[in-house]
Design an enzyme around this catalytic site. Structure first.
Site, short mmCIF file in Angstrom:
data_model
loop_
_atom_site.label_atom_id
_atom_site.label_comp_id
_atom_site.label_asym_id
_atom_site.label_seq_id
_atom_site.Cartn_x
_atom_site.Cartn_y
_atom_site.Cartn_z
N ASP A 85 0.82 -1.22 0.00
CA ASP A 85 0.00 0.00 0.00
C ASP A 85 0.86 1.27 0.00
O ASP A 85 0.38 2.36 0.33
CB ASP A 85 -0.97 -0.01 1.19
N HIS A 141 24.73 3.62 -17.11
CA HIS A 141 23.57 3.84 -16.24
C HIS A 141 23.80 3.27 -14.84
O HIS A 141 22.88 2.74 -14.22
CB HIS A 141 22.30 3.26 -16.87
N ASP A 181 26.95 12.09 -12.32
CA ASP A 181 25.93 12.66 -13.20
C ASP A 181 24.73 12.94 -12.32
O ASP A 181 23.99 12.01 -11.95
CB ASP A 181 25.60 11.66 -14.32
N ASP A 193 21.02 18.91 -15.60
CA ASP A 193 21.59 17.60 -15.93
C ASP A 193 23.08 17.80 -16.17
O ASP A 193 23.48 18.28 -17.23
CB ASP A 193 20.88 17.05 -17.19
N HIS A 221 27.52 6.88 -26.97
CA HIS A 221 26.21 7.55 -26.93
C HIS A 221 26.30 8.87 -27.69
O HIS A 221 27.37 9.29 -28.12
CB HIS A 221 25.74 7.78 -25.49
N HIS A 230 20.81 15.94 -25.77
CA HIS A 230 19.36 15.75 -25.80
C HIS A 230 18.73 17.05 -25.33
O HIS A 230 19.40 17.87 -24.69
CB HIS A 230 18.93 14.56 -24.91
N HIS A 281 15.11 14.28 -20.22
CA HIS A 281 15.16 14.07 -21.66
C HIS A 281 13.89 14.73 -22.18
O HIS A 281 12.83 14.12 -22.22
CB HIS A 281 15.21 12.57 -22.02
N GLU A 303 27.35 16.47 -23.75
CA GLU A 303 27.88 15.48 -22.82
C GLU A 303 28.68 14.36 -23.47
O GLU A 303 28.32 13.19 -23.36
CB GLU A 303 26.74 14.88 -21.99
N TYR A 355 34.81 6.03 -22.38
CA TYR A 355 34.68 4.92 -21.43
C TYR A 355 35.53 3.76 -21.92
O TYR A 355 35.27 3.19 -22.98
CB TYR A 355 33.21 4.48 -21.33
N ARG A 394 32.92 11.50 -18.30
CA ARG A 394 31.91 12.25 -19.04
C ARG A 394 31.91 13.67 -18.48
O ARG A 394 32.10 13.86 -17.27
CB ARG A 394 30.51 11.61 -18.91
N GLU A 411 29.41 17.05 -18.77
CA GLU A 411 28.08 17.42 -19.28
C GLU A 411 27.65 18.78 -18.77
O GLU A 411 27.66 19.03 -17.56
CB GLU A 411 27.05 16.36 -18.83
#
Ligand code: GLY
Ligand code: MN
Ligand code: MN
Length: 440
Positions: free
Chosen positions: A42, A246, A263, A274, A353, A357, A364, A387, A391, A408, A410
């Site tokens: 619940d 991710h 990130d 972001d 990548h 975006h 996004h 960004e 890697y 990275r 960004e």
């Protein structure tokens, strides 16, 4: 209850509704609030209003439905809301109710939700074109389809049901893609709070500490700064975790010699930042880390330079790719020549990548990326991320010294009349500045 918006915001929401109605021509649009999701048993997931719904109303209560019409003699904006309920409000807090919806949110009329099945067909009667997002599994679809069925049942009484259902995203997301001054100001505030959190992260991170300590410190700064929530789950990945795009466990103990990739961005009044920064937990880059870091930074700066009206996201991405590919060849991670590397996309072994975006209420963000099959030219008011990343997997087929390095960088960039403005440029990314900040 929804936080009651100030007069300027109420006016802005009304202007957006009017602009949307102008854009769609004769018709009716319906927008349901975000559904409530059960987390387990619940317990519900914490509630966040749907971005489209919020953009047009500022109303944060679940279960609500907004109807916009230019086919009604008196009403343009109608909200269906949860009724006031003494007992429920003891448990869940106050509700605006129909009076509050009209008084504080500036709609022309409001009704309780239980009136929706009866009133919705009336608003849709004799309207050709209905703007509604269908096929997304929203529970409201059932109510909407029942309203259409009820209307079709009135055909012999001379009442016509809509014959076309159009996705409202077409008009609305074009509006959301172009940020106005107030939206840019909010995004700049989100950027400032995000800067504070990243700077603090650089001070907190150290060998022996855990990724979640950094995550928690940033969440604390977001919350104290007035952010309701992060704009997305923060990625705090150290050492080899920095190469997992991710990564979200955020539970590793950081070691001497690790890079830490963070990130993370806050959401402020429904607008996202972001931002990614990567830095050495012990305060100094090793020579291989610095070589790849400087390459990633050069690539990011080249991509930012490419942002101007008329350029496309492909132009921006190509600018980043060119620098990274050339640099990886020079450092011996990739084989030349550069043209072949770009044509065959061999750089994707390390940069897999895209560079950008859209960014706005959704991290996004909405808005078409292509127009008639072509990448769309950037326009003033668009906000995008820049960004690039590098890697190198722990088992990559390269000299050992590069393995397990993930980077990275960004930033969030606004397209302006004469080029661009980096909304997050005051978050340190120069390697010397980062080292100095960590030592200080
Ligand atoms: N934080 C999500 C992204 O960078 O796209
Ligand atoms: Mn990001
Ligand atoms: Mn991003």
């Amino acid at each position: 209850m929804s936080a009651t918006p100030d007069a300027a915001s109420v006016k802005r929401f009304a202007e957006r509704r009017a602009r949307f109605l102008d854009a769609i021509g004769p018709g009716v649009a319906v927008f349901p609030a975000a559904p409530v999701f059960i987390r387990n048993n619940d317990v519900e997931h914490s509630y966040r209003q749907d971005s489209d719904f919020h953009y047009l109303t500022g109303f944060e209560e679940p279960e609500s439905v907004l109807v916009l019409t230019n086919r009604h003699p008196e009403h343009r904006a109608i909200l269906f809301v949860r009724p006031r309920n003494k007992e429920r409000e003891i448990w869940d807090g106050p509700r605006a109710g129909v009076e509050g919806a009209v008084e504080h949110f500036g709609v022309d009329a409001a009704f309780t939700l239980d009136e929706l099945p009866e009133k919705l067909p009336d608003y849709l009667a004799d309207v050709d074109r209905l703007h509604a997002a269908v096929g997304q599994g929203h529970p409201f679809e059932q109510t909407l389809f029942e309203a259409l069925r009820a209307l079709r049942g009135r055909a012999r009484r001379g009442v016509a049901a809509p014959t076309e259902i159009v996705d409202p995203a077409k008009a609305l997301h074009e509006m959301r893609l172009r940020k106005d001054e107030a939206e840019v100001a909010l995004m700049r505030r989100a950027a400032e709070l995000t800067r504070d959190a990243h700077v603090e992260a650089m001070k907190v991170a150290a060998p022996g500490r855990h990724e979640y300590e950094v995550d928690a410190e940033m969440a604390r700064i977001f919350r104290l700064g007035g952010s309701a929530r992060p704009a997305y789950d923060s990625i705090v990945g150290s050492g080899p975790n920095a190469t997992i795009l991710h990564y979200r466990a955020n539970d590793r103990r950081m070691e001497e010699g690790d890079l830490l990739l963070i990130d993370a961005g806050c959401e402020l009044d429904y607008y996202a930042a972001d931002v990614t920064r990567t830095f050495p937990v012990s305060g100094s880059f090793t020579p291989p880390q610095r070589a790849l870091y400087e390459l990633c930074l050069r690539s990011q700066l080249a991509a930012i330079e490419a942002v101007k009206p008329g350029a496309t996201l492909d132009d921006v991405h190509d600018a980043a790719v060119k620098v990274i590919a050339a640099g990886l060849i020079e450092l011996g991670l990739l084989e030349g020549p550069l043209e072949k590397c770009i044509e065959e996309q061999t750089y994707r072994a390390f940069f897999m990548h895209k560079t950008s975006h859209w960014l706005g209420m959704d991290v996004h963000d909405v808005g078409a990326y292509f127009v008639r099959g072509e990448p769309r030219p950037l326009e003033p008011g668009f906000v995008l991320t820049i960004e690039p990343g590098i890697y190198v997997g722990v088992d990559a087929d390269v000299d050992e010294k590069w393995r397990g390095i993930g980077i990275r960088i960004e930033d969030d960039v606004l397209v302006t009349e004469d080029g661009h403005r980096n909304l997050t440029e005051d978050i340190p990314k120069d390697p010397d500045e980062i080292e100095a900040l960590m030592k200080g």
